[in-house]
Design a protein around this motif. Sequence first.
Motif, PDB file in Angstrom:
ATOM      1  N   GLU A  10     -71.033 -29.851  10.491  1.00 59.94           N
ATOM      2  CA  GLU A  10     -71.134 -31.269  10.840  1.00 59.94           C
ATOM      3  C   GLU A  10     -71.205 -32.035   9.534  1.00 59.94           C
ATOM      4  O   GLU A  10     -72.100 -31.813   8.712  1.00 59.94           O
ATOM      5  N   GLU A  26     -68.703 -23.471  12.002  1.00 62.13           N
ATOM      6  CA  GLU A  26     -69.371 -24.635  12.577  1.00 62.13           C
ATOM      7  C   GLU A  26     -69.949 -25.500  11.464  1.00 62.13           C
ATOM      8  O   GLU A  26     -70.781 -25.049  10.679  1.00 62.13           O
ATOM      9  N   LYS A  38     -63.564 -29.447  18.126  1.00 62.77           N
ATOM     10  CA  LYS A  38     -63.282 -30.112  16.857  1.00 62.77           C
ATOM     11  C   LYS A  38     -63.154 -31.608  17.138  1.00 62.77           C
ATOM     12  O   LYS A  38     -62.271 -32.035  17.888  1.00 62.77           O
ATOM     13  N   LYS A  71     -67.326 -33.093  13.390  1.00 61.24           N
ATOM     14  CA  LYS A  71     -68.136 -31.998  13.926  1.00 61.24           C
ATOM     15  C   LYS A  71     -67.210 -30.919  14.454  1.00 61.24           C
ATOM     16  O   LYS A  71     -66.334 -31.186  15.271  1.00 61.24           O
ATOM     17  N   SER A 115     -67.289 -27.302  16.376  1.00 62.93           N
ATOM     18  CA  SER A 115     -68.162 -26.454  17.183  1.00 62.93           C
ATOM     19  C   SER A 115     -67.319 -25.719  18.221  1.00 62.93           C
ATOM     20  O   SER A 115     -66.301 -26.244  18.678  1.00 62.93           O
ATOM     21  N   ARG A 170     -67.620 -39.179  10.558  1.00 61.74           N
ATOM     22  CA  ARG A 170     -68.296 -37.959  11.012  1.00 61.74           C
ATOM     23  C   ARG A 170     -67.233 -36.972  11.467  1.00 61.74           C
ATOM     24  O   ARG A 170     -66.222 -37.360  12.060  1.00 61.74           O
TER      25      ARG A 170
END
Length: 563
Positions: free
Chosen positions: A123, A121, A82, A74, A76, A72
């Motif tokens: 994910e 942004e 980060k 993400k 943001s 994963r």
Amino acid sequence: MKYLFALLIFYTPVFAQNYPHDYFRPPLDLPMQLAGNFGELRSNHFHTGFDFRTQQKEGFPVYATADGYVSRIKISPFGYGKAIYINHPNGYTTVYGHLQKGYGKIEQFIRAEQYKNESFEVEIFPAPDDLPVKKGDTIALSGNTGGSEGPHLHFEFRDTKSEKIINPLYFGFQTSLPDTKKPIISGLMVYPITEGSMANESQKPVMVNLSQQDDGNYIAEKIDAQGKIGFGLICSDYDNVSYNNNGVFKVQAFNNGSLSFGYEFSQLSFDEGRYVNALIDFPRFKKTKQRYQKLFMKNPFALSIIKSDAQNGIVSVQEGYSQIYKIQVSDFNQNQVSVFIPIDFAQQQIVIKDIPEKTPYFLKANTDNVYAKEGMEVFFPAKTFYDDFYLKFSVQNKIMTVHDESVPVHSNFKVSITDSTVVNKDKTFVASLKGNRKIFNATKCFGNTFTAYTKNLGQFTLATDTIAPKITLINAKSLKKIDDQKQISLKIDDDFSGIKSYNGYINDHWVLFEYDNKSDRITYEINDDELIDGANRLKVIVSDNLGNSAIFETTFFRNKKTK
């Protein structure tokens, strides 16, 4: 016999399994020092990992702590900033947060997704074969992104299947964090619980004096009490190398030798984080910023790390009955400190009275509650709050007052305002009032009714935002040659409903601007592959949460041949 059984249950580890001690390496090659540890009490949550210091600098290599694959990513401007997650074949996931950027193929993968989605942004959930890593591979550079208040690396262990967060000390990290220091108890409070209870001639919570003994333990002044009482304390811990105040690992309380109340920070669940506001003396924290950790529950709450007796930690003081109450605070390395509190029954004259401020609105925490007046309404679902209390509720001059911030809120409640006179509905929202400031709440409109959900008590009214965000060029070389420039930065801000989206274009092609919410800055790292020789057209569009947009346009000149 039942007390022995209770103690055996209490001492059973929360997470009864053996953890690998030599499987994971440190994520940094820097000397290991903590700026925050697991379970530390934070605003509205418990800290769920380690914060490793990075010498107040960014850009240090961050390493995969074991073999696995990036599961994963993400990106943001908030939270972990980060963040990279790695699944390992032994059933654990490691998390690396506040990163400056990914490294090598990982950064290329992130950039490709950002350009594909035309969004800073993102994910992403890579497949196991997309980004495999070996132990010791560089996966990122350390940074200060998201909600970080200074350069550091946030690091976590999670059980991959259950997503429970596990204290990193279980994985052998204590060998790099030597700790021979006992925890510190710096405050003790006694709380009369029920209306007829009192302690040391007070119906209100009272501070208790402590006397430290030669062995490091404490003896408290005697508590003269009657009725039902509870205790709370301020405690902290230090290791030998970090030189800063951290949270403790375990707190246990015993009444006449029997378990009364306790908790241990072995593991946590994300959905339990807000219970930190039930564990601490929240009103006192809002007034003094001191976090007294309570050792009782007036109304039980579902924080899984708590173990207590049938009275939920509340001590009953009856005539002819003396008690010794003991609080024991421990760190992970079993350094311990205790405080012994003698309790006697005593008929007392009330010197400090507790006269609750009663209102017409008595709120019961375990039921739904709704209050309405003059087209304004607030709805609290059951268990929005931890305890019953008298709610302050009023409406005046189109402002609804819903208590104040002294009461902790666990979950969202609904605020609805009906006003048929509103003209510009798509620019109108439910605002929270903080002095003269109107703070945006995400709002939906149904007919003439505006509805928002929030966890913040206080004052509410309707507000309208028709003002576009502001965009300002920071490195003001607009219309000039920028052959030696590495970045283009702009400040974007919106004083009302807040920034919702931001997009930058060069020569009509979307380019990546990274957003730092802390500085209200967006930055483009100049990439000559995205430019042409000579004049390049830059266009930036910023929109707020009510759809007001601002456009910034300029031309800059760059000679690629000199690069």
